[in-house]
Design a protein around this motif. Structure first.
Motif, PDB file in Angstrom:
ATOM      1  N   PRO A   7     150.734 136.418  92.831  1.00 43.82           N
ATOM      2  CA  PRO A   7     150.663 135.358  91.813  1.00 43.82           C
ATOM      3  C   PRO A   7     151.285 135.741  90.462  1.00 43.82           C
ATOM      4  CG  PRO A   7     148.548 135.617  92.904  1.00 43.82           C
ATOM      5  CD  PRO A   7     149.429 136.735  93.380  1.00 43.82           C
ATOM      6  N   ALA A   8     151.362 137.027  90.164  1.00 46.43           N
ATOM      7  CA  ALA A   8     151.918 137.471  88.881  1.00 46.43           C
ATOM      8  C   ALA A   8     153.436 137.602  88.911  1.00 46.43           C
ATOM      9  CB  ALA A   8     151.291 138.802  88.479  1.00 46.43           C
ATOM     10  N   THR A   9     154.058 137.367  90.048  1.00 48.45           N
ATOM     11  CA  THR A   9     155.506 137.548  90.172  1.00 48.45           C
ATOM     12  C   THR A   9     156.311 136.692  89.194  1.00 48.45           C
ATOM     13  OG1 THR A   9     155.364 138.318  92.439  1.00 48.45           O
ATOM     14  CG2 THR A   9     157.464 137.384  91.751  1.00 48.45           C
ATOM     15  N   PRO A  10     156.020 135.400  89.025  1.00 52.88           N
ATOM     16  CA  PRO A  10     156.818 134.627  88.057  1.00 52.88           C
ATOM     17  C   PRO A  10     156.803 135.226  86.651  1.00 52.88           C
ATOM     18  CG  PRO A  10     155.624 133.138  89.474  1.00 52.88           C
ATOM     19  CD  PRO A  10     155.108 134.525  89.779  1.00 52.88           C
ATOM     20  N   ALA A  11     155.662 135.762  86.233  1.00 50.06           N
ATOM     21  CA  ALA A  11     155.594 136.390  84.904  1.00 50.06           C
ATOM     22  C   ALA A  11     156.438 137.654  84.874  1.00 50.06           C
ATOM     23  CB  ALA A  11     154.146 136.705  84.545  1.00 50.06           C
ATOM     24  N   ARG A  12     156.390 138.429  85.949  1.00 51.28           N
ATOM     25  CA  ARG A  12     157.197 139.651  86.009  1.00 51.28           C
ATOM     26  C   ARG A  12     158.692 139.342  85.995  1.00 51.28           C
ATOM     27  NH1 ARG A  12     153.607 141.464  90.617  1.00 51.28           N
ATOM     28  NH2 ARG A  12     151.917 142.527  89.576  1.00 51.28           N
ATOM     29  N   LEU A  13     159.068 138.197  86.508  1.00 48.88           N
ATOM     30  CA  LEU A  13     160.480 137.822  86.534  1.00 48.88           C
ATOM     31  C   LEU A  13     160.944 137.239  85.202  1.00 48.88           C
ATOM     32  CD1 LEU A  13     160.578 136.214  90.081  1.00 48.88           C
ATOM     33  CD2 LEU A  13     161.507 138.429  89.403  1.00 48.88           C
ATOM     34  N   ALA A  14     160.038 136.664  84.435  1.00 48.94           N
ATOM     35  CA  ALA A  14     160.406 136.071  83.147  1.00 48.94           C
ATOM     36  C   ALA A  14     160.485 137.111  82.035  1.00 48.94           C
ATOM     37  CB  ALA A  14     159.399 134.977  82.766  1.00 48.94           C
ATOM     38  N   LEU A  15     159.615 138.092  82.058  1.00 52.87           N
ATOM     39  CA  LEU A  15     159.548 139.068  80.961  1.00 52.87           C
ATOM     40  C   LEU A  15     160.858 139.810  80.704  1.00 52.87           C
ATOM     41  CD1 LEU A  15     157.719 140.120  78.784  1.00 52.87           C
ATOM     42  CD2 LEU A  15     156.943 141.889  80.360  1.00 52.87           C
ATOM     43  N   PRO A  16     161.604 140.250  81.727  1.00 53.26           N
ATOM     44  CA  PRO A  16     162.864 140.958  81.436  1.00 53.26           C
ATOM     45  C   PRO A  16     163.896 140.103  80.692  1.00 53.26           C
ATOM     46  CG  PRO A  16     162.207 141.319  83.716  1.00 53.26           C
ATOM     47  CD  PRO A  16     161.291 140.286  83.153  1.00 53.26           C
ATOM     48  N   GLN A  17     163.750 138.792  80.730  1.00 56.53           N
ATOM     49  CA  GLN A  17     164.691 137.922  80.019  1.00 56.53           C
ATOM     50  C   GLN A  17     164.574 138.097  78.503  1.00 56.53           C
ATOM     51  OE1 GLN A  17     166.982 136.340  81.620  1.00 56.53           O
ATOM     52  NE2 GLN A  17     166.184 136.196  83.686  1.00 56.53           N
ATOM     53  N   GLY A  23     171.778 138.967  72.515  1.00 53.73           N
ATOM     54  CA  GLY A  23     172.917 138.060  72.432  1.00 53.73           C
ATOM     55  C   GLY A  23     173.434 137.933  71.011  1.00 53.73           C
ATOM     56  N   VAL A  24     172.633 138.384  70.060  1.00 49.90           N
ATOM     57  CA  VAL A  24     173.071 138.406  68.671  1.00 49.90           C
ATOM     58  C   VAL A  24     174.337 139.260  68.519  1.00 49.90           C
ATOM     59  CG1 VAL A  24     171.677 140.372  67.907  1.00 49.90           C
ATOM     60  CG2 VAL A  24     172.223 138.552  66.295  1.00 49.90           C
ATOM     61  N   VAL A  25     174.559 140.168  69.459  1.00 50.30           N
ATOM     62  CA  VAL A  25     175.761 141.016  69.427  1.00 50.30           C
ATOM     63  C   VAL A  25     177.018 140.153  69.458  1.00 50.30           C
ATOM     64  CG1 VAL A  25     177.099 142.682  70.809  1.00 50.30           C
ATOM     65  CG2 VAL A  25     174.669 143.049  70.394  1.00 50.30           C
ATOM     66  N   PHE A  26     177.010 139.085  70.252  1.00 49.68           N
ATOM     67  CA  PHE A  26     178.174 138.201  70.310  1.00 49.68           C
ATOM     68  C   PHE A  26     178.452 137.599  68.934  1.00 49.68           C
ATOM     69  CE2 PHE A  26     177.019 137.535  74.950  1.00 49.68           C
ATOM     70  CZ  PHE A  26     178.030 138.357  75.415  1.00 49.68           C
ATOM     71  N   LEU A  27     177.402 137.224  68.224  1.00 52.98           N
ATOM     72  CA  LEU A  27     177.581 136.644  66.889  1.00 52.98           C
ATOM     73  C   LEU A  27     178.114 137.682  65.906  1.00 52.98           C
ATOM     74  CD1 LEU A  27     174.302 134.524  66.709  1.00 52.98           C
ATOM     75  CD2 LEU A  27     176.589 133.766  67.350  1.00 52.98           C
ATOM     76  N   VAL A  28     177.632 138.899  66.000  1.00 53.54           N
ATOM     77  CA  VAL A  28     178.093 139.972  65.110  1.00 53.54           C
ATOM     78  C   VAL A  28     179.562 140.281  65.375  1.00 53.54           C
ATOM     79  CG1 VAL A  28     177.813 142.427  64.552  1.00 53.54           C
ATOM     80  CG2 VAL A  28     175.797 140.965  64.812  1.00 53.54           C
ATOM     81  N   VAL A  29     179.929 140.401  66.662  1.00 58.73           N
ATOM     82  CA  VAL A  29     181.317 140.710  67.007  1.00 58.73           C
ATOM     83  C   VAL A  29     182.232 139.557  66.585  1.00 58.73           C
ATOM     84  CG1 VAL A  29     182.896 141.255  68.899  1.00 58.73           C
ATOM     85  CG2 VAL A  29     180.626 142.289  68.841  1.00 58.73           C
ATOM     86  N   ALA A  30     181.753 138.323  66.702  1.00 61.07           N
ATOM     87  CA  ALA A  30     182.549 137.171  66.249  1.00 61.07           C
ATOM     88  C   ALA A  30     182.693 137.199  64.730  1.00 61.07           C
ATOM     89  CB  ALA A  30     181.909 135.869  66.693  1.00 61.07           C
ATOM     90  N   ALA A  31     181.629 137.559  64.024  1.00 56.48           N
ATOM     91  CA  ALA A  31     181.696 137.641  62.560  1.00 56.48           C
ATOM     92  C   ALA A  31     182.684 138.720  62.119  1.00 56.48           C
ATOM     93  CB  ALA A  31     180.312 137.928  61.986  1.00 56.48           C
ATOM     94  N   LEU A  32     182.880 139.734  62.933  1.00 60.31           N
ATOM     95  CA  LEU A  32     183.860 140.783  62.642  1.00 60.31           C
ATOM     96  C   LEU A  32     185.277 140.355  63.000  1.00 60.31           C
ATOM     97  CD1 LEU A  32     181.854 143.886  63.934  1.00 60.31           C
ATOM     98  CD2 LEU A  32     182.281 143.236  61.543  1.00 60.31           C
ATOM     99  N   MET A  48     169.884 134.239  72.786  1.00 60.46           N
ATOM    100  CA  MET A  48     168.776 134.467  71.860  1.00 60.46           C
ATOM    101  C   MET A  48     167.633 133.489  72.127  1.00 60.46           C
ATOM    102  SD  MET A  48     171.017 135.358  68.454  1.00 60.46           S
ATOM    103  CE  MET A  48     169.746 134.796  67.369  1.00 60.46           C
ATOM    104  N   ALA A  49     167.949 132.233  72.411  1.00 55.29           N
ATOM    105  CA  ALA A  49     166.910 131.233  72.688  1.00 55.29           C
ATOM    106  C   ALA A  49     166.109 131.605  73.937  1.00 55.29           C
ATOM    107  CB  ALA A  49     167.540 129.852  72.851  1.00 55.29           C
TER     108      ALA A  49
END
Length: 153
Positions: A7-17, A23-32, A48-49
């Motif tokens: 029963p805890a599998t869905p939570a275990r699969l969501a947490l690594p997300q 994803g903020v890295v994409f924004l930083v690299v674009a700002a550069l 990020m969302a």
């Protein structure tokens, strides 16, 4: 296979997300000035969302609440990945990139950013798909089916 029926599998699969907040890295690299905004903004903000929402989805799933937000979370995560990969490919370095942007997404083909489309994206897709399959299986439990038959009759 037993772990997927836990029963805890869905939570275990969501947490690594949660890691997708990087994803903020994409924004930083674009700002550069090294990535096109047409790719970096949707990919970065989408990741990020998903990363920020994962800690809110996980406790509900851990309590066994197969809440509709889990379905929305997984669909949002998959859509973000499809959009990011599509834009990354279209704004790439091929013979005729669409749209024509400068700079291109060429840095995503170089380390360390190359690890994102080659490892992180396939892993995230797999986690979302297995989570959706698990949520679907949980919705088809005998108690749920029995309630649906009783309501129809």
């Amino acid at each position: 296979m037993r772990i997927l029926t836990d029963p805890a599998t869905p939570a275990r699969l969501a947490l690594p997300q949660t890691v997708r907040v990087v994803g903020v890295v994409f924004l930083v690299v674009a700002a550069l000035g090294k990535l096109p905004a047409v790719f970096a903004i949707p990919a970065g903000l989408g990741d990020m969302a998903v990363g920020v929402s994962a800690p809110f989805v996980t406790p509900r799933l851990a309590r066994g609440t197969h809440w509709s937000g889990a379905l929305s979370f997984n669909i949002m995560g998959l859509v973000d990945l499809v959009v990011a990969v599509s834009l990354g490919f279209l704004a790439g370095v091929g013979p005729s990139p669409l749209p024509h942007v400068t700079p291109t997404t060429a840095p995503v083909a170089l380390l360390p950013l190359a690890l994102i489309p080659t490892t992180a994206v396939p892993l995230a897709v797999a986690l979302h798909l297995v989570s959706l399959a698990r949520l679907r299986a949980a919705a088809r439990t005998p108690a749920t089916v029995g309630r649906a038959v009783a309501a129809a009759g």
